[in-house]
Design a protein around this motif. Structure first.
Motif, PDB file in Angstrom:
ATOM      1  N   LEU A 297       0.840  -1.199   0.000  1.00 20.16           N
ATOM      2  CA  LEU A 297       0.000   0.000   0.000  1.00 20.16           C
ATOM      3  C   LEU A 297       0.874   1.248   0.000  1.00 20.16           C
ATOM      4  N   ALA A 298       1.879   1.282   0.863  1.00 17.55           N
ATOM      5  CA  ALA A 298       2.757   2.454   0.925  1.00 17.55           C
ATOM      6  C   ALA A 298       3.505   2.663  -0.389  1.00 17.55           C
ATOM      7  N   ALA A 299       4.026   1.578  -0.963  1.00 16.48           N
ATOM      8  CA  ALA A 299       4.806   1.687  -2.205  1.00 16.48           C
ATOM      9  C   ALA A 299       3.936   2.154  -3.363  1.00 16.48           C
ATOM     10  N   THR A 300       2.737   1.618  -3.474  1.00 15.76           N
ATOM     11  CA  THR A 300       1.886   1.991  -4.607  1.00 15.76           C
ATOM     12  C   THR A 300       1.315   3.398  -4.447  1.00 15.76           C
ATOM     13  N   LEU A 301       1.053   3.812  -3.217  1.00 11.37           N
ATOM     14  CA  LEU A 301       0.608   5.192  -3.017  1.00 11.37           C
ATOM     15  C   LEU A 301       1.722   6.166  -3.383  1.00 11.37           C
ATOM     16  N   ALA A 302       2.949   5.838  -3.021  1.00  4.56           N
ATOM     17  CA  ALA A 302       4.079   6.681  -3.409  1.00  4.56           C
ATOM     18  C   ALA A 302       4.216   6.729  -4.932  1.00  4.56           C
ATOM     19  N   GLY A 303       4.048   5.573  -5.570  1.00  5.23           N
ATOM     20  CA  GLY A 303       4.124   5.543  -7.021  1.00  5.23           C
ATOM     21  C   GLY A 303       3.028   6.366  -7.668  1.00  5.23           C
ATOM     22  N   VAL A 306       3.911  10.027  -7.438  1.00  8.39           N
ATOM     23  CA  VAL A 306       4.952  10.389  -8.420  1.00  8.39           C
ATOM     24  C   VAL A 306       4.355  10.533  -9.810  1.00  8.39           C
ATOM     25  N   LEU A 307       3.493   9.571 -10.198  1.00  5.83           N
ATOM     26  CA  LEU A 307       2.850   9.646 -11.514  1.00  5.83           C
ATOM     27  C   LEU A 307       2.005  10.892 -11.654  1.00  5.83           C
ATOM     28  N   ALA A 308       1.264  11.236 -10.597  1.00  5.72           N
ATOM     29  CA  ALA A 308       0.437  12.436 -10.641  1.00  5.72           C
ATOM     30  C   ALA A 308       1.295  13.686 -10.773  1.00  5.72           C
ATOM     31  N   GLY A 309       2.429  13.716 -10.076  1.00  7.30           N
ATOM     32  CA  GLY A 309       3.317  14.872 -10.179  1.00  7.30           C
ATOM     33  C   GLY A 309       3.896  15.026 -11.571  1.00  7.30           C
ATOM     34  N   ARG A 310       4.233  13.901 -12.211  1.00  8.26           N
ATOM     35  CA  ARG A 310       4.778  13.978 -13.563  1.00  8.26           C
ATOM     36  C   ARG A 310       3.719  14.447 -14.566  1.00  8.26           C
ATOM     37  N   ARG A 311       2.482  14.016 -14.373  1.00  7.35           N
ATOM     38  CA  ARG A 311       1.412  14.433 -15.280  1.00  7.35           C
ATOM     39  C   ARG A 311       1.166  15.932 -15.148  1.00  7.35           C
TER      40      ARG A 311
END
Length: 313
Positions: A297-303, A306-311
């Motif tokens: 859960l922690a790893a995928t939320l972090a991912g 990151v994806l949202a920030g790149r978008r």
């Protein structure tokens, strides 16, 4: 923050699964399975093309419906978070997985092998009739390892990548594989597409499961060594990743001969130098599974963040 509704919803759904587990009646996955069974009766042919069309229609209906729902609520952060929470709660199976494993473990600890054998089909598809105590315990630990990847980590990976549609589409793919993806005479051709799609969809989460298992292990070095040496020996491109990492993390030997009804498989041994599984290892496997779920859960939320920030960038 565009990722906030997903983060809030994913945490809420994870907590709901931890508190309640799967509902005993009316579970959406069971309803999907019933609908997929009816569709199969209409579409079945001993043909790969028919199976591919069946898989595309069943998964596409789920993914498309979820995408429409996500689009309808996209302007409301609260509604988006609620949709995510409902989807995460629907697809996660970590609590029910460990509940079933512990039920079998208690029967074995009480010396009731008959009850343990009767309960094993709730956890995996093996023929329990000829299994002794150690073999039942091994089946439970292997199922906990494999289903930690399928019922927890992979779902969260696809949620991070594609939100509620990713969560629900992955569960549809995984359910179809369990229904028609096995190598029986009826499904060898018809179920080929479902099995291959499940292999593709399960690839990233299986490797993440192994990595997180190493991180959660009491002996990370041993877990890493067994995973990297034995993970690719398994006939499944994904199941061996989680099972070998669990073998190293728990310090037990997994793999070997399995019986699924009339079909017998002789799988490579994972962690051959380690002792065989014992009944207390079931509880250890359940605790490890829960730790891996929290890390996932922690790893995928972090991912997702990151994806949202790149978008945005």
């Amino acid at each position: 923050m565009r990722a906030a509704p997903y983060l809030v919803g994913a945490i809420a759904g994870h907590l709901a699964d931890a508190r309640f587990g799967d509902p005993r009646r009316g579970h959406p996955v069971a309803l999907f399975g019933a609908a997929a069974s009816r569709l199969e009766r209409r579409m079945w042919r001993d043909d790969r093309g028919a199976g591919a069309a069946y898989t595309a229609l069943a998964v596409g209906a789920v993914a498309g419906g979820a995408a429409l729902a996500a689009r309808a609520v996209r302007r409301s952060p609260a509604a988006s978070a609620g949709l995510t929470a409902a989807a995460v709660f629907t697809v996660l199976g970590g609590t029910s997985l460990t509940r079933e494993a512990r039920t079998i473990g208690r029967s074995l600890a009480d010396g009731d092998l008959t009850a343990a054998r009767e309960r094993l089909p709730h956890l995996c598809g093996r023929d329990p009739s000829g299994l002794d105590e150690q073999q039942v315990a091994r089946a439970v630990v292997e199922s906990v390892a494999e289903n930690t990847a399928d019922a927890v980590v992979n779902a969260l990976v696809w949620g991070a990548l594609a939100g509620a549609p990713g969560l629900l589409a992955f569960r549809a793919v995984n359910t179809l594989d369990a229904m028609v993806g096995h190598r029986s005479a009826r499904y060898r051709r018809f179920g080929w597409a479902s099995a291959r799609l499940d292999d593709v969809a399960g690839w990233p989460g299986a490797r993440l499961t192994a990595l997180l298992t190493v991180a959660a292990a009491d002996s990370p070095a041993r877990a890493w060594r067994v995973w990297r040496r034995d993970g690719s020996a398994h006939p499944s491109p994904n199941a061996g990743q989680a099972e070998s990492a669990f073998a190293g993390a728990l310090g037990v030997r997994l793999g070997g001969t399995l019986r699924y009804g009339e079909r017998v498989e002789h799988r490579p041994v994972l962690g051959a130098e380690l002792p065989p599984v014992a009944v207390p290892d079931i509880e250890r496997a359940c605790r490890l599974s829960r730790r891996v779920g929290v890390l996932a859960l922690a790893a995928t939320l972090a991912g997702r963040a990151v994806l949202a920030g790149r978008r945005r960038g």
